[in-house]
Design an enzyme around this catalytic site. Structure first.
Site, PDB file in Angstrom:
ATOM      1  N   TYR A   1       1.516  20.100  15.569  1.00 47.79           N
ATOM      2  CA  TYR A   1       1.056  18.706  15.584  1.00 47.79           C
ATOM      3  C   TYR A   1       2.226  17.741  15.772  1.00 47.79           C
ATOM      4  O   TYR A   1       2.160  16.796  16.563  1.00 47.79           O
ATOM      5  CB  TYR A   1       0.329  18.433  14.270  1.00 47.79           C
ATOM      6  CG  TYR A   1      -0.219  17.038  14.096  1.00 47.79           C
ATOM      7  CD1 TYR A   1      -1.331  16.613  14.812  1.00 47.79           C
ATOM      8  CD2 TYR A   1       0.350  16.162  13.175  1.00 47.79           C
ATOM      9  CE1 TYR A   1      -1.860  15.334  14.625  1.00 47.79           C
ATOM     10  CE2 TYR A   1      -0.166  14.892  12.984  1.00 47.79           C
ATOM     11  CZ  TYR A   1      -1.264  14.482  13.711  1.00 47.79           C
ATOM     12  OH  TYR A   1      -1.774  13.219  13.525  1.00 47.79           O
TER      13      TYR A   1
ATOM     14  N   LYS B   1       2.753  15.181  18.882  1.00 50.46           N
ATOM     15  CA  LYS B   1       2.761  13.741  18.645  1.00 50.46           C
ATOM     16  C   LYS B   1       4.056  13.078  19.096  1.00 50.46           C
ATOM     17  O   LYS B   1       4.044  11.933  19.563  1.00 50.46           O
ATOM     18  CB  LYS B   1       2.489  13.455  17.170  1.00 50.46           C
ATOM     19  CG  LYS B   1       1.053  13.704  16.748  1.00 50.46           C
ATOM     20  CD  LYS B   1       0.079  12.913  17.602  1.00 50.46           C
ATOM     21  CE  LYS B   1      -1.339  12.924  17.074  1.00 50.46           C
ATOM     22  NZ  LYS B   1      -2.272  12.192  17.960  1.00 50.46           N
TER      23      LYS B   1
END
Length: 302
Positions: free
Chosen positions: A162, A166
C-alpha cells in the site's frame, strides 16, 4: 462550484468516495459513480453500493450513473471515462479514490497481495487518468485528483504494498502535472485522515493503537469532500502539482522532498570517511515512521 461539469469518482460506493460523489453532485456536477462493490481485500462484487450512491444523488435532484468496472482492468478503466462522455457529454475531473488493502508484515507479504494492491491503487490511477487525458487535451482543461496516503509519504508498518502504491501515485501525479500543464490540465494529491472501511482494518491491540483508532473514528469521511470539490472546480485553475492532507477540519499542504544536508570531500569519499564524518548526519532522518507521524501530525482536533 461544479455546475455543468462532469466528474468521475472511483471507489464511490462507500466511505470517502461516496461522500465525494454526493458533494460533487450537490454542487451541480453530473457524476459517474464507479465501484465494483468488492470487499476490502478486493474479492467478490456487488452492484448495490454504487447504485445506492446514484439513487441518493438522483433523489436529491442530481445526475449520476453507476459504473461497476474494476480500475485495474484497462478496458474497465476506460469504460468509466467513456460512460461519462456518452451519458453526460464530457469529462472535467477524475477522482482516483478506489483502493483495497492486503496488509501483512513485510517478511510474510506474498507477491499476490503485493500485485493486487499495486494494480488497484497505482495501475488503476494510471489507467483511469490515461483514458481521460485525450478529452482533457482536446478541451484544454481538466483536473486529476489522486488519493495518496501518509503510509506512502512517511511509511507504515505492515503496508509495504500500500505504501509503495501510494507514494507511486505522488510521482504519477507530479509528472502528469508537469506534462499536462501546457494543456491547462492540473493534477494534485490528497492524503485523507478519515474513518472508513479501509481504516477500520487497522490493528488495535495495544493501548496506543486503540487510542489512535478512537481518534480516527472522530474524523468522518465527509470532511474530505470539500477539498475535492474545490480542486475539481475552476476556482483551483492555478493549483497543480501539490500534495494536500485533510484531517477533520484541518487542511495541510505538504512540501516536496528536498536536500536536507550535504558534505563535499575534495579528495573523494571512502567507506571509512563516510562512516566517521558523514554518517552521523544521517541518523536524525532515520526515525521510525510512527515517531515521524506523531511529530508531523500531533492530534489536535481543530
Amino acid at each position: 462550484m461544479l455546475e455543468g461539469k462532469v466528474v468521475a469518482v472511483t471507489g464511490a460506493g462507500r466511505g470517502v468516495g461516496r461522500e465525494i460523489a454526493l458533494l460533487c453532485a450537490s454542487h451541480g456536477a453530473a457524476v459517474v459513480v464507479n465501484d465494483p462493490g468488492v470487499s476490502g481485500g478486493g474479492e467478490g462484487g456487488d452492484a448495490g453500493p454504487a447504485q445506492q450512491t446514484v439513487n441518493d444523488i438522483v433523489a436529491a435532484g442530481g445526475k449520476a450513473h453507476a459504473n461497476l468496472a474494476s480500475v485495474a482492468d484497462p478496458v474497465g478503466a476506460t469504460s468509466i471515462i467513456e460512460d461519462a462522455v456518452k451519458r453526460f457529454g464530457r469529462i472535467d475531473a477524475v477522482v482516483n479514490n478506489a483502493g483495497i488493502l492486503r496488509d501483512a508484515i513485510w517478511h510474510k507479504m506474498s507477491f499476490e497481495d503485493w500485485r493486487a494492491v499495486i494494480d488497484v491503487h497505482l495501475n488503476g490511477a494510471f489507467l483511469v487518468s490515461k483514458a481521460a487525458t485525450p478529452y482533457f487535451r482536446e478541451q484544454q482543461s481538466g483536473s486529476f485528483i489522486h488519493f495518496t496516503s501518509t503510509s506512502g509519504l512517511i511509511g507504515n508498518i505492515g503496508q509495504a504494498n500500500y505504501s509503495a502504491a501510494k507514494l507511486g501515485i505522488v510521482g504519477l501525479s507530479q509528472s502528469i502535472a508537469l506534462d499536462m500543464a501546457r494543456a491547462g490540465v492540473r493534477s494534485n494529491c490528497i492524503a485523507p485522515f478519515a474513518w472508513s472501511r479501509m481504516t477500520a482494518s487497522i490493528p488495535a491491540e495495544t493501548p496506543e493503537a486503540k487510542e489512535r483508532v478512537e481518534r480516527l473514528k472522530t474524523m468522518s469521511a465527509d470532511k474530505i469532500a470539500p477539498l475535492v470539490v474545490y480542486l475539481a472546480s475552476d476556482a483551483s485553475a492555478e493549483v497543480s502539482n501539490q500534495i494536500f492532507s485533510v484531517r477533520k477540519n484541518e487542511i495541510t499542504l505538504f512540501g516536496k522532498p528536498r536536500p536536507v544536508r550535504s558534505m563535499t570531500k575534495l579528495e573523494g569519499w571512502t567507506p571509512e570517511t563516510i562512516a566517521s564524518e558523514m554518517a552521523p548526519s544521517f541518523k536524525p532522518s532515520m526515525a521510525r515512521a510512527d515517531e515521524v507521524s506523531a511529530h508531523v501530525f500531533p492530534y489536535d482536533p481543530i
